[in-house]
Scaffold this motif. Structure first.
Motif, short mmCIF file in Angstrom:
data_model
loop_
_atom_site.label_atom_id
_atom_site.label_comp_id
_atom_site.label_asym_id
_atom_site.label_seq_id
_atom_site.Cartn_x
_atom_site.Cartn_y
_atom_site.Cartn_z
N GLN A 1 3.21 5.96 3.97
CA GLN A 1 2.47 5.56 2.77
C GLN A 1 3.20 5.91 1.47
O GLN A 1 2.77 5.52 0.39
CB GLN A 1 1.06 6.16 2.78
CG GLN A 1 1.01 7.66 2.57
CD GLN A 1 1.14 8.48 3.85
OE1 GLN A 1 1.77 8.06 4.81
NE2 GLN A 1 0.55 9.65 3.85
N GLU B 1 -1.56 11.53 -2.81
CA GLU B 1 -2.51 10.48 -2.45
C GLU B 1 -3.81 10.60 -3.24
O GLU B 1 -4.36 9.60 -3.69
CB GLU B 1 -2.80 10.54 -0.95
CG GLU B 1 -1.63 10.14 -0.09
CD GLU B 1 -1.88 10.34 1.38
OE1 GLU B 1 -1.31 9.57 2.17
OE2 GLU B 1 -2.64 11.25 1.78
N ASN C 1 0.80 -1.23 0.00
CA ASN C 1 0.00 0.00 0.00
C ASN C 1 0.83 1.28 0.00
O ASN C 1 0.37 2.32 0.43
CB ASN C 1 -0.98 0.01 1.17
CG ASN C 1 -1.96 -1.13 1.08
OD1 ASN C 1 -2.42 -1.45 -0.01
ND2 ASN C 1 -2.26 -1.75 2.19
N ARG C 2 2.06 1.22 -0.47
CA ARG C 2 2.90 2.41 -0.55
C ARG C 2 2.85 2.96 -1.96
O ARG C 2 2.82 2.21 -2.92
CB ARG C 2 4.34 2.07 -0.17
CG ARG C 2 4.43 1.62 1.30
CD ARG C 2 5.82 1.30 1.67
NE ARG C 2 6.42 2.56 2.10
CZ ARG C 2 7.67 2.68 2.49
NH1 ARG C 2 8.46 1.64 2.47
NH2 ARG C 2 8.15 3.83 2.87
#
Length: 134
Positions: free
Chosen positions: A33, A125, A7-8
């Motif tokens: 993240q 993000e 999930n990075r």
């Protein structure tokens, strides 16, 4: 299929100035993240790294220059999005024509270099969450 491990969001930074590359690397390496997987001084060097670093997002720092430089930058964005669909441009100051040309070339965001770290992380993000491949 996503190339995010654990999930990075993997990031490749491009900027002509070493100090800017270093500062961006530090700013973007802190959040769990995000993972900076490469840095490059120019788009040509970045293109050479895309296969091995496999970034999800490219942060492309601009140096406002001539019209010819702008069109070369737009070409570079078009080439990069073929490999990494999320390119976020960081400009030293707002230029409406530059902004429009680069967004039409495929950049997902056009932001100012003086954006604070939290807002830059949020923009990364957000752009990654809006891309079905990431």
């Amino acid at each position: 299929m996503s190339n995010i491990d654990e999930n990075r969001i993997k990031i490749l930074i491009i900027d002509r100035h070493e100090a800017v590359r270093r500062a961006l690397r530090i700013r973007l390496s802190s959040p769990a993240q995000l993972e900076v997987v490469g840095v490059a001084a120019d788009p040509g060097d970045a293109m050479n790294q895309l296969g091995s670093s496999r970034p999800d997002v490219i942060i492309f720092g601009l140096q406002n220059g001539s019209d010819q430089d702008l069109f070369l930058t737009a070409d570079a964005v078009r080439d990069m999005i073929k490999e990494t669909p999320i390119v976020i441009v960081l400009a030293p100051y707002v230029d409406a024509v530059e902004r429009e040309i680069l967004l039409q070339a495929g950049a997902k965001r056009y932001l100012l270099k003086h954006i604070n770290s939290m807002n830059l992380i949020h923009e990364i993000e957000l752009a990654a969450s809006q891309n079905p491949l990431v």
